[in-house]
Design a protein around this motif. Structure first.
Motif, PDB file in Angstrom:
ATOM      1  N   GLN A 144       0.850  -1.184   0.000  1.00 12.65           N
ATOM      2  CA  GLN A 144       0.000   0.000   0.000  1.00 12.65           C
ATOM      3  C   GLN A 144       0.889   1.238   0.000  1.00 12.65           C
ATOM      4  O   GLN A 144       1.985   1.231   0.575  1.00 12.65           O
ATOM      5  CB  GLN A 144      -0.915   0.021   1.230  1.00 12.65           C
ATOM      6  CG  GLN A 144      -1.837  -1.185   1.322  1.00 12.65           C
ATOM      7  CD  GLN A 144      -2.777  -1.289   0.145  1.00 12.65           C
ATOM      8  OE1 GLN A 144      -3.449  -0.311  -0.201  1.00 12.65           O
ATOM      9  NE2 GLN A 144      -2.846  -2.458  -0.474  1.00 12.65           N
TER      10      GLN A 144
ATOM     11  N   SER B 166       1.307   2.689  -5.847  1.00 13.30           N
ATOM     12  CA  SER B 166       0.830   1.324  -6.009  1.00 13.30           C
ATOM     13  C   SER B 166      -0.516   1.346  -6.723  1.00 13.30           C
ATOM     14  O   SER B 166      -1.534   1.715  -6.143  1.00 13.30           O
ATOM     15  CB  SER B 166       0.695   0.643  -4.640  1.00 13.30           C
ATOM     16  OG  SER B 166       0.259  -0.686  -4.775  1.00 13.30           O
TER      17      SER B 166
ATOM     18  N   SER C 249       3.509   2.369   2.783  1.00 14.33           N
ATOM     19  CA  SER C 249       3.989   1.238   3.574  1.00 14.33           C
ATOM     20  C   SER C 249       5.467   0.989   3.324  1.00 14.33           C
ATOM     21  O   SER C 249       6.021   1.382   2.291  1.00 14.33           O
ATOM     22  CB  SER C 249       3.200  -0.027   3.236  1.00 14.33           C
ATOM     23  OG  SER C 249       1.854   0.103   3.611  1.00 14.33           O
TER      24      SER C 249
END
Length: 256
Positions: A149, A174, A152
């Protein structure tokens, strides 16, 4: 013989096209005008030769404003080496099989490395192969672990059970199954190191998938060598896994 290899041999058969590849090997990311000056030919002639090289996947291009930059793509050469040379003398010659590139030090906005490969698969399966830890372990020699994500962290973790990550970074973008952008840094490196950035672009292309890997902001000459030697092997391994169900017999390095 595979049709794509026919195109590679055709492209390499012409001395002018080999000279164009030599120029990109020496100074990657050149514009059409810069290449024309180096080979002393008209734009039309150079464009025709470059079209043959692009069709053989030996040259890839990236748009930067109004200019189109040309990059040497070593993946087909690596695959040829693996098929006809590597299986006979792999331990001694594997380190020599990747095509080295020099990054432009005076143009930091240009991608340092661009690799393109075509895979008989789907965008969804290529995305899964890039982001599933168990699959990356099969062709990369490391587990790439993250929830993928934006914002992250991700880690390039060894398979020996130590839990040691040779590379860490952050997920910048992403967009499954189209685009993944991550930063890369050495967790054991200096505290003031600047992370590099790797972008994976996945596009349907005439019934197959075109995967473009662009690695930028590399720190130094050693990083350039590591990347130029690593990506060709990683992409060849990924392509083999998705198309045949098993990776090539490559020994992957700790960092790539």
């Amino acid at each position: 013989m595979q049709p794509e290899l026919d195109k590679v041999f055709k492209a390499l058969a012409d001395p002018t096209r080999r000279y164009l590849l030599d120029q990109l090997h020496e100074d990657n990311g050149l514009t059409l005008n810069e290449l024309c000056r180096r080979v002393d030919m008209t734009r039309q002639s150079a464009t025709q030769h470059l079209a043959v090289l692009e069709a053989a996947n030996l040259v890839s291009t990236v748009r930067r404003g109004r200019e189109k930059l040309h990059y040497l793509n070593p993946v087909p050469l690596h695959e040829m080496q693996e098929r006809w040379v590597g299986k006979f003398e792999r331990p001694r010659l594997h380190a020599l099989s990747a095509v080295k590139r020099r990054a432009e030090e005076n143009m930091s906005d240009k991608p340092s490395f661009v690799y393109v490969t075509y895979i008989e698969s789907t965008p969804e399966k290529v995305w899964e192969a890039l982001t599933d830890a168990d699959i990356t372990a099969q062709y990369w020699g490391h587990r790439n672990e993250s929830d993928w994500q934006e914002g992250s962290n991700w880690a390039h973790v060894r398979l020996d059970g130590s839990g040691v990550a040779d590379v860490k970074g952050e997920v910048i973008e992403s967009v499954p199954p189209k685009r993944l952008v991550t930063t890369w840094y050495d967790p054991n490196g200096p505290e003031d190191q600047q992370p590099s950035r790797a972008a994976f672009d996945i596009q349907p292309y005439q019934g197959v998938v075109r995967l473009t890997v662009t690695h930028t902001d590399l720190a130094d000459a050693k990083a350039h060598r590591d990347v130029s030697g690593g990506w060709a092997a990683v992409l060849s391994n990924l392509k083999s896994l998705l198309e045949t169900g098993k990776p090539l017999s490559l020994e992957m390095s700790k960092s790539q």
